[in-house]
Design an enzyme around this catalytic site. Structure first.
Site, PDB file in Angstrom:
ATOM      1  N   GLU A  41       0.887  -1.170   0.000  1.00 27.11           N
ATOM      2  CA  GLU A  41       0.000   0.000   0.000  1.00 27.11           C
ATOM      3  C   GLU A  41       0.918   1.211   0.000  1.00 27.11           C
ATOM      4  O   GLU A  41       1.537   1.527   1.007  1.00 27.11           O
ATOM      5  CB  GLU A  41      -0.904   0.000   1.244  1.00 27.11           C
ATOM      6  CG  GLU A  41      -1.776   1.250   1.320  1.00 27.11           C
ATOM      7  CD  GLU A  41      -2.477   1.406   2.675  1.00 27.11           C
ATOM      8  OE1 GLU A  41      -2.771   0.378   3.338  1.00 27.11           O
ATOM      9  OE2 GLU A  41      -2.703   2.556   3.086  1.00 27.11           O
ATOM     10  N   ARG A  45       1.107  10.285   0.359  1.00 25.33           N
ATOM     11  CA  ARG A  45       1.407  11.345   1.337  1.00 25.33           C
ATOM     12  C   ARG A  45       2.589  12.205   0.937  1.00 25.33           C
ATOM     13  O   ARG A  45       2.967  13.104   1.683  1.00 25.33           O
ATOM     14  CB  ARG A  45       1.692  10.719   2.711  1.00 25.33           C
ATOM     15  CG  ARG A  45       0.480  10.066   3.299  1.00 25.33           C
ATOM     16  CD  ARG A  45       0.754   9.456   4.649  1.00 25.33           C
ATOM     17  NE  ARG A  45      -0.286   8.492   4.945  1.00 25.33           N
ATOM     18  CZ  ARG A  45      -0.277   7.676   5.974  1.00 25.33           C
ATOM     19  NH1 ARG A  45       0.717   7.698   6.836  1.00 25.33           N
ATOM     20  NH2 ARG A  45      -1.264   6.826   6.148  1.00 25.33           N
ATOM     21  N   THR A  69      -3.972   6.120   1.478  1.00 26.67           N
ATOM     22  CA  THR A  69      -4.266   7.509   1.848  1.00 26.67           C
ATOM     23  C   THR A  69      -4.983   8.226   0.705  1.00 26.67           C
ATOM     24  O   THR A  69      -4.713   9.388   0.409  1.00 26.67           O
ATOM     25  CB  THR A  69      -2.994   8.278   2.261  1.00 26.67           C
ATOM     26  OG1 THR A  69      -2.115   7.415   2.998  1.00 26.67           O
ATOM     27  CG2 THR A  69      -3.343   9.445   3.172  1.00 26.67           C
ATOM     28  N   LYS A 129     -10.595  -1.790   5.839  1.00 23.09           N
ATOM     29  CA  LYS A 129      -9.448  -1.443   6.672  1.00 23.09           C
ATOM     30  C   LYS A 129     -10.013  -0.965   8.005  1.00 23.09           C
ATOM     31  O   LYS A 129     -10.968  -0.181   8.017  1.00 23.09           O
ATOM     32  CB  LYS A 129      -8.660  -0.329   5.982  1.00 23.09           C
ATOM     33  CG  LYS A 129      -7.568   0.306   6.797  1.00 23.09           C
ATOM     34  CD  LYS A 129      -6.709   1.207   5.903  1.00 23.09           C
ATOM     35  CE  LYS A 129      -5.717   2.008   6.730  1.00 23.09           C
ATOM     36  NZ  LYS A 129      -4.536   2.413   5.936  1.00 23.09           N
TER      37      LYS A 129
END
Ligand code: 3PG
Length: 210
Positions: A41, A45, A69, A129
């Site tokens: 993943e 960011r 994200t 998640k």
């Protein structure tokens, strides 16, 4: 196929990877794969995250590559264009979820409450998640959620380590955990690929409840 249940079965741990310098992206991915972890993943960011995503997609095709994200529909589109094979978000909004469900790939939205879980069930998703797992209640919380919604499979993420991962992985409603501990920023900056491979080997060897 939006549901990501099969993604959660790829590895006991999904490494949550943040890369500043795209030149480090391919070596990080190869170090993880060498250790037996073939899923990433990659968080959006950093300003260059999409470049890193593209490089891994092109040069390490045996990695199952997700973008993490994901906060906006635009980021979801950009990640898919860069080669993401699945999308992870820390939480959901109606706009983001609605858009992600129009894309033809698995999505792993983040939840932390039963109400959020029920909203995703209404959209046909059963893989989620659970974030931030440690601060939100830890393994006891995830186990308790299994009573009313046993059909949901979680990837708890946030505050998990090699030491605490087994407490989650032994739960019937957990298929894997996520964590950034496999790819410490210092190891990436110093090019310590062997260390990352060793961390991946430890993670790949973790037992998951049948
Ligand atoms: C995430 O986005 O999943 C988290 O930042 C990962 O949490 P961790 O750094 O505590 O593993």
């Amino acid at each position: 196929m939006a549901d990501a249940t099969h993604i959660l079965k790829a590895s006991p741990v999904i490494p949550v990877v943040t890369i500043d310098d795209p030149r480090r992206a391919v070596p990080v991915a190869r170090a993880l794969a060498d250790g037996g972890v073939r899923i990433i993943e990659l968080t959006l960011r950093t300003d260059s995250a999409l470049d890193s995503l593209k490089l891994i997609a092109e040069e390490v095709p045996d990695i199952l590559l997700g973008a993490g994200t994901v906060l906006t529909p635009g980021q979801a589109d950009a990640a898919v264009a860069a080669g993401a094979q699945f999308l992870v978000s820390p939480g959901v909004t109606p706009a983001l979820l609605g858009h992600m469900l129009t894309l033809d790939l698995p999505v792993l939205p983040g939840v932390a409450t039963v109400g959020e879980i029920m909203a995703l069930l209404e959209q046909g998703l059963q893989a989620m998640k659970f974030f931030p797992a440690g601060p939100a209640g830890g393994p006891d919380y995830v186990a308790a959620i299994g009573a009313p919604v046993p059909q949901v499979t979680f990837c708890p993420t946030g505050g998990i380590s090699l030491a605490s991962a087994p407490e989650y992985l032994k739960l019937a409603n957990v298929s894997c955990v996520g964590g950034s501990w496999l790819t410490p920023r210092g190891a990436i900056e110093n090019g310590n690929w062997q260390f990352i491979t060793e961390l991946a080997q430890q993670a790949a060897a973790l037992a998951v409840a049948p």
